[in-house]
Structures are given as C-alpha cells and as structure tokens.
Motif scaffolding. Structure first.
Motif, PDB file in Angstrom:
ATOM      1  N   LEU A 130      31.148  48.794  58.307  1.00  0.00           N
ATOM      2  CA  LEU A 130      32.090  47.777  58.760  1.00  0.00           C
ATOM      3  C   LEU A 130      32.984  48.320  59.874  1.00  0.00           C
ATOM      4  CD1 LEU A 130      33.416  44.999  58.539  1.00  0.00           C
ATOM      5  CD2 LEU A 130      34.857  45.935  56.714  1.00  0.00           C
ATOM      6  N   ALA A 131      33.487  49.544  59.691  1.00  0.00           N
ATOM      7  CA  ALA A 131      34.346  50.151  60.716  1.00  0.00           C
ATOM      8  C   ALA A 131      33.580  50.307  62.033  1.00  0.00           C
ATOM      9  CB  ALA A 131      34.870  51.501  60.238  1.00  0.00           C
ATOM     10  N   LEU A 132      32.332  50.750  61.964  1.00  0.00           N
ATOM     11  CA  LEU A 132      31.518  50.915  63.166  1.00  0.00           C
ATOM     12  C   LEU A 132      31.280  49.578  63.855  1.00  0.00           C
ATOM     13  CD1 LEU A 132      29.768  52.564  65.096  1.00  0.00           C
ATOM     14  CD2 LEU A 132      27.855  52.223  63.512  1.00  0.00           C
ATOM     15  N   ARG A 133      30.902  48.558  63.080  1.00  0.00           N
ATOM     16  CA  ARG A 133      30.653  47.243  63.684  1.00  0.00           C
ATOM     17  C   ARG A 133      31.904  46.674  64.351  1.00  0.00           C
ATOM     18  NH1 ARG A 133      29.155  43.487  59.796  1.00  0.00           N
ATOM     19  NH2 ARG A 133      29.364  44.919  58.067  1.00  0.00           N
ATOM     20  N   ARG A 134      33.042  46.832  63.697  1.00  0.00           N
ATOM     21  CA  ARG A 134      34.295  46.333  64.287  1.00  0.00           C
ATOM     22  C   ARG A 134      34.654  47.106  65.557  1.00  0.00           C
ATOM     23  NH1 ARG A 134      36.850  43.544  59.867  1.00  0.00           N
ATOM     24  NH2 ARG A 134      35.304  41.932  59.479  1.00  0.00           N
ATOM     25  N   ALA A 135      34.442  48.409  65.562  1.00  0.00           N
ATOM     26  CA  ALA A 135      34.723  49.215  66.753  1.00  0.00           C
ATOM     27  C   ALA A 135      33.820  48.790  67.910  1.00  0.00           C
ATOM     28  CB  ALA A 135      34.542  50.698  66.445  1.00  0.00           C
ATOM     29  N   VAL A 136      32.557  48.572  67.623  1.00  0.00           N
ATOM     30  CA  VAL A 136      31.623  48.132  68.667  1.00  0.00           C
ATOM     31  C   VAL A 136      32.043  46.765  69.202  1.00  0.00           C
ATOM     32  CG1 VAL A 136      29.226  47.410  69.094  1.00  0.00           C
ATOM     33  CG2 VAL A 136      29.687  49.539  67.846  1.00  0.00           C
ATOM     34  N   GLU A 137      32.395  45.828  68.310  1.00  0.00           N
ATOM     35  CA  GLU A 137      32.850  44.496  68.726  1.00  0.00           C
ATOM     36  C   GLU A 137      34.044  44.573  69.659  1.00  0.00           C
ATOM     37  OE1 GLU A 137      33.811  42.418  65.123  1.00  0.00           O
ATOM     38  OE2 GLU A 137      31.717  42.309  64.473  1.00  0.00           O
TER      39      GLU A 137
END
Length: 146
Positions: A130-137
């Motif tokens: 989740l943290a990775l996906r939010r950072a990418v977004e």
C-alpha cells in the motif's frame, strides 16, 4: 504535535486512540485511564509472560486480534487473562480479517475496543504494498537497486 509528560496517564487520559508498543512484563496502561469509546492498539508485549494492558481493561473491552491461534499462545494479555479466569478464549471477538469481511466491530460509541497484534508477515507485506502504491501515485520516494 508531540508533548513530553511526566507520567503515562497524562498521555492517555482523554485519548480516543492509545497505542502501546512495549516489551513490558507488567501493564503500562491502567483501566481507569481509558475513557469510554477509546480504542487501544497493543503491538508489544508479545510473549506469554508479558502484559502491557491492565487485565481489568482487557476483560471488559471488546477484544480483536490479528490471529486467534497466535494470541492464545503468544500474547500475555490474552494468555494470562485466560489463566487467571478473567475470560475464556471466546472473549476474542474476531480476527482483523474477519472484521474486514464484515464481522461486528464496535457496538456502541462508549464501548472500549482493543486490537492486540502480534505481527504477521501478511500484514507487513500488505502495508508495504500500500505504501509503495501510494508513493508511486503521488510521484514521491526513491527507488533503490540492491
């Protein structure tokens, strides 16, 4: 804002959410400090002979865990409460996954709830994803090669 206090009770009284991350063998949170409707998250004291939550509070609160099987053998807050006959194994209302799937959570605004977590790899992987996906977004962070 973070404020240092002289006594743990000062940090807890009146709080809506209380997070405990200790290796304490004895409770660091007293039942009388916890207001009606508060939610306590205990992620420390993860051995059967350690307890960070006042057993009176554990007995009267609605108790949720990440894993029943683990809580019943590893969590001193649960293991010792059962040994002392304060409650039985059925005092655990639900696992976190069961809550996500629709199990009943808090039943009233004044009910105290506890989530006792012993840590599960699947939770860590899910949080990291989740943290990775939010950072990418958001276009933030830095990708590193190992």
């Amino acid at each position: 804002m973070i404020t240092a206090v002289e006594h743990a009770g000062e940090a807890v009284v009146g709080a809506d959410i209380i997070v405990l991350v200790t290796a304490s063998p004895t409770p660091v949170l007293e039942a009388g400090w916890v207001k009606p409707g508060a939610h306590v998250i205990g992620v420390g004291a993860c051995r059967p002979n350690q307890r960070e939550i006042d057993p009176e509070l554990t007995a009267r609160a609605r108790l949720f865990v990440d894993s029943r099987a683990a809580a019943l053998v590893e969590s001193g807050d649960v293991v010792m409460g059962i040994q002392e006959k304060r409650f039985g194994p059925d005092h655990i209302v639900a696992e976190i996954g069961e809550l996500v799937a629709g199990a009943e959570g808090r039943r009233s605004d004044s009910e105290v709830t506890i989530f006792k977590s012993l840590g599960m790899a699947v939770e860590d992987v899910t949080a990291a994803d989740l943290a990775l996906r939010r950072a990418v977004e958001r276009g933030i962070g830095k990708e590193l090669e190992f």
